[in-house]
Design an enzyme around this catalytic site. Structure first.
Site, PDB file in Angstrom:
ATOM      1  N   ARG A 177      51.680  11.026  30.611  1.00  0.00           N
ATOM      2  CA  ARG A 177      52.513   9.867  30.332  1.00  0.00           C
ATOM      3  C   ARG A 177      51.579   8.724  30.306  1.00  0.00           C
ATOM      4  O   ARG A 177      51.602   7.709  29.302  1.00  0.00           O
ATOM      5  CB  ARG A 177      53.527   9.503  31.621  1.00  0.00           C
ATOM      6  CG  ARG A 177      54.611  10.571  31.863  1.00  0.00           C
ATOM      7  CD  ARG A 177      55.712  10.570  31.008  1.00  0.00           C
ATOM      8  NE  ARG A 177      56.411   9.415  30.797  1.00  0.00           N
ATOM      9  CZ  ARG A 177      57.427   9.102  30.024  1.00  0.00           C
ATOM     10  NH1 ARG A 177      57.871  10.198  29.230  1.00  0.00           N
ATOM     11  NH2 ARG A 177      58.064   7.903  30.009  1.00  0.00           N
ATOM     12  N   ARG A 210      49.836   6.551  21.825  1.00  0.00           N
ATOM     13  CA  ARG A 210      50.703   5.730  21.265  1.00  0.00           C
ATOM     14  C   ARG A 210      49.989   4.314  21.004  1.00  0.00           C
ATOM     15  O   ARG A 210      50.150   3.776  19.817  1.00  0.00           O
ATOM     16  CB  ARG A 210      52.001   5.334  21.756  1.00  0.00           C
ATOM     17  CG  ARG A 210      53.014   6.567  21.939  1.00  0.00           C
ATOM     18  CD  ARG A 210      53.906   6.763  23.011  1.00  0.00           C
ATOM     19  NE  ARG A 210      54.939   7.671  22.948  1.00  0.00           N
ATOM     20  CZ  ARG A 210      55.799   7.846  23.919  1.00  0.00           C
ATOM     21  NH1 ARG A 210      55.761   6.884  25.015  1.00  0.00           N
ATOM     22  NH2 ARG A 210      56.673   8.722  23.822  1.00  0.00           N
ATOM     23  N   GLU A 213      62.320  21.544  30.959  1.00  0.00           N
ATOM     24  CA  GLU A 213      61.911  21.224  29.624  1.00  0.00           C
ATOM     25  C   GLU A 213      60.946  22.366  29.016  1.00  0.00           C
ATOM     26  O   GLU A 213      61.135  23.035  27.983  1.00  0.00           O
ATOM     27  CB  GLU A 213      61.301  19.978  29.395  1.00  0.00           C
ATOM     28  CG  GLU A 213      61.985  18.706  29.482  1.00  0.00           C
ATOM     29  CD  GLU A 213      61.370  17.377  29.151  1.00  0.00           C
ATOM     30  OE1 GLU A 213      62.207  16.474  29.011  1.00  0.00           O
ATOM     31  OE2 GLU A 213      60.051  17.374  29.055  1.00  0.00           O
ATOM     32  N   HIS A 222      55.826  13.237  22.830  1.00  0.00           N
ATOM     33  CA  HIS A 222      56.536  13.497  24.093  1.00  0.00           C
ATOM     34  C   HIS A 222      56.183  14.007  25.329  1.00  0.00           C
ATOM     35  O   HIS A 222      55.045  14.940  25.097  1.00  0.00           O
ATOM     36  CB  HIS A 222      57.922  14.380  23.744  1.00  0.00           C
ATOM     37  CG  HIS A 222      58.786  14.715  24.851  1.00  0.00           C
ATOM     38  ND1 HIS A 222      59.824  13.751  25.521  1.00  0.00           N
ATOM     39  CD2 HIS A 222      58.573  15.828  25.948  1.00  0.00           C
ATOM     40  CE1 HIS A 222      60.069  14.286  26.597  1.00  0.00           C
ATOM     41  NE2 HIS A 222      59.664  15.642  26.600  1.00  0.00           N
ATOM     42  N   TYR A 224      67.054  16.266  24.893  1.00  0.00           N
ATOM     43  CA  TYR A 224      67.341  14.683  25.070  1.00  0.00           C
ATOM     44  C   TYR A 224      68.839  14.678  25.479  1.00  0.00           C
ATOM     45  O   TYR A 224      69.397  13.658  25.307  1.00  0.00           O
ATOM     46  CB  TYR A 224      66.971  14.129  23.491  1.00  0.00           C
ATOM     47  CG  TYR A 224      65.708  13.873  23.098  1.00  0.00           C
ATOM     48  CD1 TYR A 224      64.825  13.288  23.815  1.00  0.00           C
ATOM     49  CD2 TYR A 224      65.276  14.339  22.030  1.00  0.00           C
ATOM     50  CE1 TYR A 224      63.570  12.883  23.638  1.00  0.00           C
ATOM     51  CE2 TYR A 224      64.089  13.861  21.356  1.00  0.00           C
ATOM     52  CZ  TYR A 224      63.172  13.183  22.447  1.00  0.00           C
ATOM     53  OH  TYR A 224      61.787  12.988  22.092  1.00  0.00           O
ATOM     54  N   LYS A 281      55.324  15.108  18.204  1.00  0.00           N
ATOM     55  CA  LYS A 281      56.918  15.255  17.451  1.00  0.00           C
ATOM     56  C   LYS A 281      56.449  15.403  15.787  1.00  0.00           C
ATOM     57  O   LYS A 281      55.232  15.239  15.318  1.00  0.00           O
ATOM     58  CB  LYS A 281      57.184  13.717  17.376  1.00  0.00           C
ATOM     59  CG  LYS A 281      57.818  13.588  19.032  1.00  0.00           C
ATOM     60  CD  LYS A 281      58.418  11.929  19.309  1.00  0.00           C
ATOM     61  CE  LYS A 281      59.016  11.766  20.778  1.00  0.00           C
ATOM     62  NZ  LYS A 281      59.423  10.552  20.972  1.00  0.00           N
ATOM     63  N   ASN A 317      56.955   7.623  17.612  1.00  0.00           N
ATOM     64  CA  ASN A 317      55.902   7.268  18.644  1.00  0.00           C
ATOM     65  C   ASN A 317      55.116   8.867  18.914  1.00  0.00           C
ATOM     66  O   ASN A 317      54.705   8.763  19.847  1.00  0.00           O
ATOM     67  CB  ASN A 317      56.390   6.784  19.983  1.00  0.00           C
ATOM     68  CG  ASN A 317      57.685   7.494  20.449  1.00  0.00           C
ATOM     69  OD1 ASN A 317      57.748   8.528  20.183  1.00  0.00           O
ATOM     70  ND2 ASN A 317      58.130   6.951  21.634  1.00  0.00           N
TER      71      ASN A 317
HETATM   72  P1  IDP Z   1      59.796   8.585  26.451  1.00  0.00           P
HETATM   73  O1  IDP Z   1      59.559   9.421  25.182  1.00  0.00           O
HETATM   74  O2  IDP Z   1      58.608   7.511  26.674  1.00  0.00           O
HETATM   75  O3  IDP Z   1      59.828   9.321  27.675  1.00  0.00           O
HETATM   76  P2  IDP Z   1      62.586   7.934  26.519  1.00  0.00           P
HETATM   77  O4  IDP Z   1      63.349   6.537  27.104  1.00  0.00           O
HETATM   78  O5  IDP Z   1      62.900   9.067  27.207  1.00  0.00           O
HETATM   79  O6  IDP Z   1      61.137   7.539  26.267  1.00  0.00           O
HETATM   80  O7  IDP Z   1      62.912   8.019  24.987  1.00  0.00           O
HETATM   81  C1  IDP Z   1      62.928   8.997  24.258  1.00  0.00           C
HETATM   82  C2  IDP Z   1      62.542   8.710  22.832  1.00  0.00           C
HETATM   83  O8  IDP Z   1      63.654   8.012  22.318  1.00  0.00           O
HETATM   84  C3  IDP Z   1      61.548   7.814  22.875  1.00  0.00           C
HETATM   85  O9  IDP Z   1      60.190   8.391  22.793  1.00  0.00           O
HETATM   86  C4  IDP Z   1      61.730   7.038  21.382  1.00  0.00           C
HETATM   87  O10 IDP Z   1      61.086   7.756  20.428  1.00  0.00           O
HETATM   88  C5  IDP Z   1      63.233   7.077  21.719  1.00  0.00           C
HETATM   89  N1  IDP Z   1      63.830   5.837  21.959  1.00  0.00           N
HETATM   90  C6  IDP Z   1      63.802   5.234  23.167  1.00  0.00           C
HETATM   91  N2  IDP Z   1      64.421   4.027  23.022  1.00  0.00           N
HETATM   92  C7  IDP Z   1      64.742   4.000  22.019  1.00  0.00           C
HETATM   93  C8  IDP Z   1      65.159   2.745  21.336  1.00  0.00           C
HETATM   94  O11 IDP Z   1      65.510   1.786  22.129  1.00  0.00           O
HETATM   95  N3  IDP Z   1      65.402   2.626  20.037  1.00  0.00           N
HETATM   96  C9  IDP Z   1      65.123   3.958  19.312  1.00  0.00           C
HETATM   97  N4  IDP Z   1      64.507   4.551  19.737  1.00  0.00           N
HETATM   98  C10 IDP Z   1      64.291   4.885  21.180  1.00  0.00           C
HETATM   99 MG    MG Z   2      61.660  10.564  28.178  1.00  0.00          MG
END
Ligand code: IDP
Ligand code: MG
Length: 151
Positions: free
Chosen positions: A87, A104, A128, A117, A51, A11, A114
């Site tokens: 993951r 992370r 994707e 992805h 997304y 990212k 974070n």
């Molecule tokens: P992932 O990246 O671990 O798959 P996802 O739930 O798919 O997590 O969420 C996508 C991205 O959205 C996360 O990597 C994070 O950067 C952001 N995100 C997820 N949940 C939150 C939240 O509660 N607040 C702010 N950003 C969030």
């Molecule tokens: Mg995700």
């Protein structure tokens, strides 16, 4: 275990914090096979397609603003069970809960930034990968190292 492919993004925070080499290095030394790699600046349209599952979430706007804030490195890695493996190597979504030793857990502090992805299922990985790479950009190659070393 069957070979799979997954999409990984470094990212904008990971690119700007010079973590690209560290992240690629982890996948290389784990033994995964690189089949696609590019640097690109995502626009809002691509961010929306990537997304799409989060469109209704309260953090969606900040997520799109963040992922389009600067270039990302997009990669396709191949290997047995690679979707779940990547993951696991990434660590939990919220870096506060990410184990040390994960990407992370070693490099991130906040859920909004974070670093990385990774696709969350084999079918979603295929979708994707299609968003970021044409078929011609996925390179079919095998290592010649054993032949070079052993003749
Ligand atoms: P992932 O990246 O671990 O798959 P996802 O739930 O798919 O997590 O969420 C996508 C991205 O959205 C996360 O990597 C994070 O950067 C952001 N995100 C997820 N949940 C939150 C939240 O509660 N607040 C702010 N950003 C969030
Ligand atoms: Mg995700």
């Amino acid at each position: 275990m069957a070979d799979e492919r997954t999409l990984v993004l470094v990212k904008p925070d990971g690119v700007q914090r010079s973590l690209v080499g560290d992240i690629i290095g982890r996948f290389e030394t784990r033994g995964l096979h690189l089949v696609g790699l590019k640097l690109l600046h995502m626009d809002r349209e691509l961010a929306g397609r990537h997304y799409t599952e989060h469109r209704e979430k309260p953090f969606y706007e900040s997520l799109v603003a963040f992922i389009t804030a600067g270039p990302v490195v997009a990669m396709v890695w191949e290997g047995p069970g690679v979707v779940a493996l990547v993951r696991a190597m990434m660590g939990a979504t919220d870096p506060a809960a990410s184990a040390p030793g994960t990407i992370r857990g070693d490099h991130a502090l906040t859920i909004g930034a974070n670093v990385v992805h990774g696709s969350d299922s084999v079918p979603r990985a295929a979708e994707e990968i299609g968003l970021f790479f044409s078929a011609a950009e996925l390179v079919d190659w095998r290592s010649d190292v054993a032949r070079w070393l052993q003749g």
